[in-house]
Design an enzyme around this catalytic site. Structure first.
Site, PDB file in Angstrom:
ATOM      1  N   HIS A 157      -3.770  -4.833   7.706  1.00 25.52           N
ATOM      2  CA  HIS A 157      -3.941  -3.708   8.627  1.00 25.52           C
ATOM      3  C   HIS A 157      -3.091  -3.943   9.870  1.00 25.52           C
ATOM      4  O   HIS A 157      -3.272  -4.921  10.577  1.00 25.52           O
ATOM      5  CB  HIS A 157      -5.400  -3.469   9.022  1.00 25.52           C
ATOM      6  N   HIS A 213       1.862   0.860   6.162  1.00 29.41           N
ATOM      7  CA  HIS A 213       2.551   1.750   7.095  1.00 29.41           C
ATOM      8  C   HIS A 213       3.919   1.243   7.550  1.00 29.41           C
ATOM      9  O   HIS A 213       4.900   1.989   7.545  1.00 29.41           O
ATOM     10  CB  HIS A 213       1.647   1.991   8.318  1.00 29.41           C
ATOM     11  N   THR A 234      -7.164   6.143   9.875  1.00 29.53           N
ATOM     12  CA  THR A 234      -7.024   5.094   8.873  1.00 29.53           C
ATOM     13  C   THR A 234      -8.266   4.210   8.996  1.00 29.53           C
ATOM     14  O   THR A 234      -9.074   4.410   9.915  1.00 29.53           O
ATOM     15  CB  THR A 234      -5.723   4.294   9.083  1.00 29.53           C
ATOM     16  N   THR A 235      -8.431   3.251   8.085  1.00 33.20           N
ATOM     17  CA  THR A 235      -9.602   2.376   8.155  1.00 33.20           C
ATOM     18  C   THR A 235      -9.639   1.713   9.527  1.00 33.20           C
ATOM     19  O   THR A 235      -8.652   1.146   9.974  1.00 33.20           O
ATOM     20  CB  THR A 235      -9.514   1.299   7.046  1.00 33.20           C
ATOM     21  N   ASN A 263       0.861  -1.186   0.000  1.00 32.81           N
ATOM     22  CA  ASN A 263       0.000   0.000   0.000  1.00 32.81           C
ATOM     23  C   ASN A 263       0.902   1.243   0.000  1.00 32.81           C
ATOM     24  O   ASN A 263       1.719   1.431   0.906  1.00 32.81           O
ATOM     25  CB  ASN A 263      -0.892  -0.051   1.245  1.00 32.81           C
ATOM     26  N   ARG A 269       3.975  18.746   1.571  1.00 31.19           N
ATOM     27  CA  ARG A 269       4.576  19.941   0.991  1.00 31.19           C
ATOM     28  C   ARG A 269       3.875  20.415  -0.286  1.00 31.19           C
ATOM     29  O   ARG A 269       4.302  21.362  -0.916  1.00 31.19           O
ATOM     30  CB  ARG A 269       6.059  19.680   0.686  1.00 31.19           C
ATOM     31  N   HIS A 318      -5.557   3.709  -1.883  1.00 28.95           N
ATOM     32  CA  HIS A 318      -6.912   4.029  -1.390  1.00 28.95           C
ATOM     33  C   HIS A 318      -7.259   5.444  -1.833  1.00 28.95           C
ATOM     34  O   HIS A 318      -6.676   6.411  -1.349  1.00 28.95           O
ATOM     35  CB  HIS A 318      -6.913   3.910   0.143  1.00 28.95           C
ATOM     36  N   GLU A 344      -8.420   0.481  -3.262  1.00 31.86           N
ATOM     37  CA  GLU A 344      -9.183   0.396  -2.026  1.00 31.86           C
ATOM     38  C   GLU A 344     -10.165   1.563  -2.035  1.00 31.86           C
ATOM     39  O   GLU A 344      -9.779   2.695  -2.368  1.00 31.86           O
ATOM     40  CB  GLU A 344      -8.177   0.529  -0.880  1.00 31.86           C
ATOM     41  N   ARG A 352      -7.121  12.638   0.825  1.00 30.09           N
ATOM     42  CA  ARG A 352      -6.053  13.079   1.732  1.00 30.09           C
ATOM     43  C   ARG A 352      -4.675  12.555   1.336  1.00 30.09           C
ATOM     44  O   ARG A 352      -3.672  13.123   1.712  1.00 30.09           O
ATOM     45  CB  ARG A 352      -6.364  12.707   3.172  1.00 30.09           C
ATOM     46  N   GLU A 405     -10.722  -9.687   2.465  1.00 31.23           N
ATOM     47  CA  GLU A 405      -9.495  -9.283   3.156  1.00 31.23           C
ATOM     48  C   GLU A 405      -9.854  -9.191   4.625  1.00 31.23           C
ATOM     49  O   GLU A 405     -10.701  -8.380   5.018  1.00 31.23           O
ATOM     50  CB  GLU A 405      -8.961  -7.944   2.646  1.00 31.23           C
ATOM     51  N   HIS A 416       0.972   6.102   2.000  1.00 31.22           N
ATOM     52  CA  HIS A 416       1.784   6.970   2.868  1.00 31.22           C
ATOM     53  C   HIS A 416       2.867   7.713   2.109  1.00 31.22           C
ATOM     54  O   HIS A 416       3.348   8.746   2.584  1.00 31.22           O
ATOM     55  CB  HIS A 416       2.401   6.161   4.012  1.00 31.22           C
ATOM     56  N   ARG A 458      -9.515   8.066  -1.274  1.00 36.89           N
ATOM     57  CA  ARG A 458     -10.537   8.434  -0.275  1.00 36.89           C
ATOM     58  C   ARG A 458     -11.372   9.585  -0.798  1.00 36.89           C
ATOM     59  O   ARG A 458     -10.911  10.387  -1.605  1.00 36.89           O
ATOM     60  CB  ARG A 458      -9.860   8.841   1.038  1.00 36.89           C
TER      61      ARG A 458
HETATM   62  N1  PXP Z   1      -5.826  -3.174   4.085  1.00 33.68           N
HETATM   63  C1  PXP Z   1      -6.765  -2.210   4.206  1.00 33.68           C
HETATM   64  C2  PXP Z   1      -8.152  -2.538   3.776  1.00 33.68           C
HETATM   65  C3  PXP Z   1      -6.439  -0.929   4.684  1.00 33.68           C
HETATM   66  O1  PXP Z   1      -7.375   0.010   4.806  1.00 33.68           O
HETATM   67  C4  PXP Z   1      -5.089  -0.657   4.998  1.00 33.68           C
HETATM   68  C5  PXP Z   1      -4.707   0.723   5.427  1.00 33.68           C
HETATM   69  O2  PXP Z   1      -4.830   1.615   4.361  1.00 33.68           O
HETATM   70  C6  PXP Z   1      -4.154  -1.686   4.863  1.00 33.68           C
HETATM   71  C7  PXP Z   1      -4.544  -2.945   4.423  1.00 33.68           C
HETATM   72  C8  PXP Z   1      -2.729  -1.479   5.207  1.00 33.68           C
HETATM   73  O3  PXP Z   1      -2.642  -1.223   6.568  1.00 33.68           O
HETATM   74  P1  PXP Z   1      -1.265  -0.746   7.181  1.00 33.68           P
HETATM   75  O4  PXP Z   1      -0.965   0.595   6.570  1.00 33.68           O
HETATM   76  O5  PXP Z   1      -1.548  -0.664   8.638  1.00 33.68           O
HETATM   77  O6  PXP Z   1      -0.247  -1.772   6.803  1.00 33.68           O
END
Ligand code: PXP
Length: 237
Positions: free
Chosen positions: A191, A214, A100-101, A7, A18, A43, A70, A49, A151, A10, A45
């Site tokens: 997650h 993350h 976050t989710t 993912n 910036r 994702h 996502e 963001r 998932e 970030h 959103r």
């Molecule tokens: N899966 C889903 C559905 C999520 O919403 C997220 C966070 O965006 C992740 C996986 C990844 O989570 P993390 O950033 O905590 O690894």
């Protein structure tokens, strides 16, 4: 072999801090694929963001593995998905104020609505995954709606404050994976997975993919993205 989906949200968060162009989440996707990731997760959103519409269009152009969009089930984003045609959409609950989710989607609470969503995605050959808690009721609802994949939310496992809670949530993910697999669903988990807690989740043989953001992007700050991904892949397999 357990597949890793990275993912890259970030990376966009840092860029947006910036308001410029770097670091570029699309470049991150290219590096992630080179390092062995078999999917890229972004994702989009409602509040944009992190990932922006232009990022998604560029990701669609360059991702050679699998693009997993996502998304919350709102009409504006559904229209974008139908136009972009990623390989997969992962439907998540989306709350504007959350960092976050925060948990799994309640598919069982609105099977008709989610069935219609799956049908619309399938018309464009887009596969559909639902981000749910590891519960039989939700798995049954995904099956009823025609979803291709689940998932499992691993946030409760990852954030458990003691071993008993962690073990109990791990067992839920494990038994739910067996149940979903037996019923023909593909299985991802994600997650809060990091370099400490991923190995145990990886031992569940029914899980096909992990979705991690993350912890990998955080480690990449110190060792580089390619290295951070390779270390995670080594833990997973
Ligand atoms: N899966 C889903 C559905 C999520 O919403 C997220 C966070 O965006 C992740 C996986 C990844 O989570 P993390 O950033 O905590 O690894």
């Amino acid at each position: 072999m357990l597949r890793l989906n990275v993912n890259i949200d970030h990376v966009a968060t840092v860029r947006n801090a910036r308001g410029g162009f770097e670091p570029d989440p699309v470049e991150a996707a290219m590096i992630a694929e080179r390092a062995g990731a078999e999917g890229i997760v972004a994702h989009l959103r409602e509040d944009r963001r992190h990932i922006k519409d232009a990022d998604l269009r560029r990701l669609k152009e360059i991702v050679t593995t699998k693009l997993d969009l996502e998304m919350g089930a709102n009409e504006e984003i559904i229209q974008i998905a139908l136009k972009t045609i990623p390989e997969l959409v992962t439907i998540v609950p989306e709350n504007r104020m959350e960092l976050t989710t925060e948990g799994g989607l309640n598919v069982s609470g609105d099977i008709d609505r989610f069935t219609k969503l799956v049908d619309r995605m399938h018309e464009k050959a887009i596969k559909v995954s639902f981000f749910i808690e590891p519960e039989m009721k939700q798995i049954d609802a995904v099956l009823a709606s025609g979803g291709d994949m689940v998932e499992f939310h691993t946030g409760i496992y990852a954030n458990a404050i003691n071993q008993v809670d962690m073990d109990s949530e791990f067992l839920k993910v494990k038994s739910s994976s067996k149940y979903a697999h037996k019923n023909g669903l593909l299985i991802a988990a994600g997650h809060g997975l990091n370099y400490q807690n991923t190995k145990l989740i990886s031992s569940i043989s029914e899980i096909n993919e992990l979705s991690i953001g993350h912890s990998i992007i955080s480690r990449a700050v110190f060792v580089g993205l390619e290295q951070a991904i390779m270390e995670m892949l080594e833990l997973m397999n």
